[in-house]
Design a protein around this motif. Structure first.
Motif, PDB file in Angstrom:
ATOM      1  N   GLN A 295       0.825  -1.215   0.000  1.00 21.42           N
ATOM      2  CA  GLN A 295       0.000   0.000   0.000  1.00 21.42           C
ATOM      3  C   GLN A 295       0.852   1.254   0.000  1.00 21.42           C
ATOM      4  OE1 GLN A 295      -2.944   0.131   3.169  1.00 21.42           O
ATOM      5  NE2 GLN A 295      -3.484  -1.993   2.772  1.00 21.42           N
ATOM      6  N   VAL A 296       1.895   1.234   0.815  1.00 19.52           N
ATOM      7  CA  VAL A 296       2.759   2.406   0.885  1.00 19.52           C
ATOM      8  C   VAL A 296       3.473   2.600  -0.449  1.00 19.52           C
ATOM      9  CG1 VAL A 296       4.813   3.364   1.977  1.00 19.52           C
ATOM     10  CG2 VAL A 296       3.015   2.360   3.380  1.00 19.52           C
ATOM     11  N   LEU A 297       3.950   1.508  -1.021  1.00 19.96           N
ATOM     12  CA  LEU A 297       4.628   1.605  -2.309  1.00 19.96           C
ATOM     13  C   LEU A 297       3.689   2.156  -3.382  1.00 19.96           C
ATOM     14  CD1 LEU A 297       7.378   1.005  -3.595  1.00 19.96           C
ATOM     15  CD2 LEU A 297       6.500  -1.240  -4.213  1.00 19.96           C
ATOM     16  N   ASP A 298       2.470   1.646  -3.404  1.00 27.25           N
ATOM     17  CA  ASP A 298       1.483   2.144  -4.366  1.00 27.25           C
ATOM     18  C   ASP A 298       1.192   3.620  -4.140  1.00 27.25           C
ATOM     19  OD1 ASP A 298      -0.502  -0.940  -4.404  1.00 27.25           O
ATOM     20  OD2 ASP A 298       1.312  -0.353  -5.490  1.00 27.25           O
ATOM     21  N   ALA A 299       1.113   4.016  -2.897  1.00 29.43           N
ATOM     22  CA  ALA A 299       0.840   5.423  -2.589  1.00 29.43           C
ATOM     23  C   ALA A 299       1.963   6.323  -3.094  1.00 29.43           C
ATOM     24  CB  ALA A 299       0.642   5.611  -1.086  1.00 29.43           C
ATOM     25  N   ILE A 300       3.185   5.860  -2.932  1.00 31.26           N
ATOM     26  CA  ILE A 300       4.323   6.643  -3.419  1.00 31.26           C
ATOM     27  C   ILE A 300       4.253   6.781  -4.931  1.00 31.26           C
ATOM     28  CG2 ILE A 300       6.831   6.765  -3.583  1.00 31.26           C
ATOM     29  CD1 ILE A 300       6.944   5.124  -0.973  1.00 31.26           C
ATOM     30  N   LYS A 301       3.992   5.655  -5.589  1.00 36.97           N
ATOM     31  CA  LYS A 301       3.905   5.679  -7.060  1.00 36.97           C
ATOM     32  C   LYS A 301       2.844   6.647  -7.542  1.00 36.97           C
ATOM     33  CE  LYS A 301       5.037   0.849  -8.086  1.00 36.97           C
ATOM     34  NZ  LYS A 301       4.430  -0.421  -8.546  1.00 36.97           N
ATOM     35  N   GLU A 302       1.714   6.591  -6.870  1.00 37.57           N
ATOM     36  CA  GLU A 302       0.608   7.418  -7.297  1.00 37.57           C
ATOM     37  C   GLU A 302       0.900   8.902  -7.079  1.00 37.57           C
ATOM     38  OE1 GLU A 302      -3.160   6.042  -5.909  1.00 37.57           O
ATOM     39  OE2 GLU A 302      -3.998   8.069  -6.014  1.00 37.57           O
ATOM     40  N   PHE A 303       1.427   9.191  -5.917  1.00 35.50           N
ATOM     41  CA  PHE A 303       1.791  10.574  -5.620  1.00 35.50           C
ATOM     42  C   PHE A 303       2.798  11.090  -6.632  1.00 35.50           C
ATOM     43  CE2 PHE A 303       1.877  13.902  -2.320  1.00 35.50           C
ATOM     44  CZ  PHE A 303       2.976  14.620  -2.724  1.00 35.50           C
ATOM     45  N   GLN A 304       3.786  10.254  -6.920  1.00 35.73           N
ATOM     46  CA  GLN A 304       4.820  10.631  -7.884  1.00 35.73           C
ATOM     47  C   GLN A 304       4.215  10.896  -9.269  1.00 35.73           C
ATOM     48  OE1 GLN A 304       8.487  10.577  -7.574  1.00 35.73           O
ATOM     49  NE2 GLN A 304       8.545  11.272  -9.693  1.00 35.73           N
ATOM     50  N   GLY A 305       3.309  10.034  -9.659  1.00 33.35           N
ATOM     51  CA  GLY A 305       2.680  10.194 -10.959  1.00 33.35           C
ATOM     52  C   GLY A 305       1.869  11.475 -11.074  1.00 33.35           C
ATOM     53  N   ILE A 306       1.213  11.825  -9.998  1.00 32.88           N
ATOM     54  CA  ILE A 306       0.364  13.009  -9.987  1.00 32.88           C
ATOM     55  C   ILE A 306       1.182  14.286  -9.884  1.00 32.88           C
ATOM     56  CG2 ILE A 306      -1.338  14.278  -8.622  1.00 32.88           C
ATOM     57  CD1 ILE A 306      -2.462  11.458  -7.856  1.00 32.88           C
ATOM     58  N   ASN A 307       2.200  14.268  -9.037  1.00 33.79           N
ATOM     59  CA  ASN A 307       2.900  15.500  -8.707  1.00 33.79           C
ATOM     60  C   ASN A 307       4.248  15.693  -9.384  1.00 33.79           C
ATOM     61  OD1 ASN A 307       1.152  16.778  -6.491  1.00 33.79           O
ATOM     62  ND2 ASN A 307       1.301  14.647  -5.853  1.00 33.79           N
ATOM     63  N   GLY A 308       4.825  14.612  -9.874  1.00 31.09           N
ATOM     64  CA  GLY A 308       6.151  14.739 -10.474  1.00 31.09           C
ATOM     65  C   GLY A 308       7.258  14.721  -9.458  1.00 31.09           C
ATOM     66  N   PHE A 309       6.931  14.560  -8.197  1.00 26.09           N
ATOM     67  CA  PHE A 309       7.936  14.389  -7.153  1.00 26.09           C
ATOM     68  C   PHE A 309       7.331  13.485  -6.087  1.00 26.09           C
ATOM     69  CE2 PHE A 309       5.553  17.405  -4.641  1.00 26.09           C
ATOM     70  CZ  PHE A 309       5.203  18.426  -5.504  1.00 26.09           C
ATOM     71  N   PRO A 310       8.203  12.823  -5.321  1.00 30.15           N
ATOM     72  CA  PRO A 310       7.699  11.854  -4.354  1.00 30.15           C
ATOM     73  C   PRO A 310       7.149  12.527  -3.093  1.00 30.15           C
ATOM     74  CG  PRO A 310      10.065  11.941  -4.250  1.00 30.15           C
ATOM     75  CD  PRO A 310       9.689  12.848  -5.370  1.00 30.15           C
ATOM     76  N   PRO A 311       6.379  11.808  -2.306  1.00 30.06           N
ATOM     77  CA  PRO A 311       5.880  12.372  -1.056  1.00 30.06           C
ATOM     78  C   PRO A 311       6.954  12.408   0.023  1.00 30.06           C
ATOM     79  CG  PRO A 311       5.213  10.082  -1.245  1.00 30.06           C
ATOM     80  CD  PRO A 311       5.897  10.424  -2.538  1.00 30.06           C
ATOM     81  N   THR A 312       6.739  13.276   1.008  1.00 26.10           N
ATOM     82  CA  THR A 312       7.574  13.242   2.200  1.00 26.10           C
ATOM     83  C   THR A 312       7.046  12.161   3.139  1.00 26.10           C
ATOM     84  OG1 THR A 312       6.210  14.806   3.429  1.00 26.10           O
ATOM     85  CG2 THR A 312       7.979  15.729   2.075  1.00 26.10           C
ATOM     86  N   VAL A 313       7.864  11.847   4.129  1.00 21.97           N
ATOM     87  CA  VAL A 313       7.457  10.842   5.107  1.00 21.97           C
ATOM     88  C   VAL A 313       6.191  11.293   5.842  1.00 21.97           C
ATOM     89  CG1 VAL A 313       8.210   9.517   7.116  1.00 21.97           C
ATOM     90  CG2 VAL A 313       9.878  10.227   5.410  1.00 21.97           C
ATOM     91  N   ARG A 314       6.145  12.547   6.203  1.00 19.47           N
ATOM     92  CA  ARG A 314       4.961  13.064   6.884  1.00 19.47           C
ATOM     93  C   ARG A 314       3.730  13.037   5.988  1.00 19.47           C
ATOM     94  NH1 ARG A 314       9.063  15.450   9.594  1.00 19.47           N
ATOM     95  NH2 ARG A 314       8.808  15.538  11.859  1.00 19.47           N
ATOM     96  N   GLU A 315       3.911  13.321   4.709  1.00 15.34           N
ATOM     97  CA  GLU A 315       2.775  13.267   3.790  1.00 15.34           C
ATOM     98  C   GLU A 315       2.226  11.846   3.696  1.00 15.34           C
ATOM     99  OE1 GLU A 315       3.671  17.096   0.850  1.00 15.34           O
ATOM    100  OE2 GLU A 315       4.627  15.169   0.479  1.00 15.34           O
ATOM    101  N   LEU A 316       3.136  10.883   3.706  1.00 11.40           N
ATOM    102  CA  LEU A 316       2.691   9.482   3.695  1.00 11.40           C
ATOM    103  C   LEU A 316       1.950   9.123   4.979  1.00 11.40           C
ATOM    104  CD1 LEU A 316       5.753   7.722   2.046  1.00 11.40           C
ATOM    105  CD2 LEU A 316       3.422   7.677   1.173  1.00 11.40           C
TER     106      LEU A 316
END
Lengths: 205, 205
Positions: A10-31
């Motif tokens: 789930q966390v990996l998918d969330a990172i991928k999705e965030f990256q796809g939407i924003n063009g940069f990865p999430p921070t730990v706090r954002e996750l």
DNA sequence: TACTAAGGTGAACAAATGTTTACCTAAATA
DNA sequence: TATTTAGGTAAACATTTGTTCACCTTAGTA
């Protein structure tokens, strides 16, 4: 790549999705916030696990917002160009350059991995199937189809979009519009061909 | 897109290159270091200029490493991920993790460059607009809409998709299904909000 | 000549962000 | 039953990062 727990996935998918939407990865706090967690430490543990299992690259120690997913199925490769090759019911069906509208980038997980193209619908013959004039249909190139499939058929070099039914000695091409008549075609009609099956639709309002 | 000075173009190119290599944009200090500059303030000035000229999106104030190049050249950058954030007419509208279906890569030239997301339609309230149960609608996040627009509205925390009409003292949310009644909302109803405008539709058969 | 635009220094400040530690619970396994 | 693994809280700390301000220089323009 090693097996992941549900949460890790789930966390990996969330990172991928965030990256796809924003063009940069999430921070730990954002996750943490995304998963409704109050503390970052849990996320850190999961990131550490993902890293040691080879799915994630963490940036240099202390560097902000620098996660990198290492899965070999990046979103970028999922985007494929699908040609908008012309119109149905707009006259002779030939993939002429002038009719070509260009191409549309679509997610191949959604649109399909095979030989697939887009056609713009002209007319109202399929209105009861909620296919409108001006819509684009996603067509998988195939000659195999089943009763009830919506198909693109070629008839004496005229393309048409209809619902397909095989009857005793003939094919019925059924409009989804009560004001229109079905078309019957002998099975061995040399001027008849199935181009493909309609698998999807895109519309702009 | 407005004309750029040499330096502005160099900085923009540097951001693109860094992004391509690392999967995330550079920080202001990393850019300063790259150009051999001792202070970040000069880079800030250039970033501000790039932003006002429309080439760059800066992240929210204070947010780290969140630059985004807005140039629309390569096809790869045209493919953007649009989150499928949930359903309309499926109960309370909250972007909860469980409702999220993932994301879909779409051509941003078609889907739009702004803040846009997908919602899966539940129900038949818009069937006469050829929007079916199960379709995905592309929603541009906005609170501005015109009469006749199809909108996603929030009403007492319930999301609904309807055609919007502004009347004298109230809003009419019109279903496109003759078996259903319009909803009337006072203009100043605090439980009412427009989430966005429906700009497109995707369907799989 | 005076002014403006572009872009650089230096420095300071506030907030964002990564990281670590100690502790806890639940589930699975030996 | 005891141990281990996974994942969560709370809190603190250090570093990174964005931002702003005052000042400076250079080149171009009115």
């Amino acid at each position: 790549m090693q097996e992941l727990t549900d949460k890790q996935q789930q966390v990996l998918d969330a990172i991928k999705e965030f990256q796809g939407i924003n063009g940069f990865p999430p921070t730990v706090r954002e996750l943490a916030e995304y998963f409704g967690q109050a503390s970052t430490a849990g996320i850190h543990k999961i990131l550490k696990a993902l890293e040691s299992k080879g799915h994630l690259r963490k940036g240099d120690k202390g560097k902000s917002r620098s996660l990198g997913v290492l899965d070999d199925d990046p979103a970028a490769f999922r985007a494929r160009a699908y040609p908008i090759v012309g119109h149905v019911q707009a006259g002779p069906f030939q993939l002429a350059v002038e009719d070509r509208e260009g191409e549309l980038l679509l997610d191949s997980d959604w649109a399909g991995h095979g030989e697939t193209f887009l056609l713009r619908v002209r007319g109202h013959s399929m209105i009861d199937a909620d296919i409108r004039d001006g819509d684009m249909v996603l067509v998988e190139k195939t000659q195999q189809c089943h009763n009830g499939d919506i198909v693109i058929a070629l008839l004496e070099d005229e393309a048409t979009v209809k619902r397909f039914f095989k009857e005793k000695d003939r094919i019925r091409l059924q409009p989804e519009n009560p004001t229109m008549q079905a078309i019957y075609v002998p099975k061995d009609d040399p001027g008849f061909r199935i181009i493909g099956k309609v698998k999807g639709l895109l519309r702009k309002f």
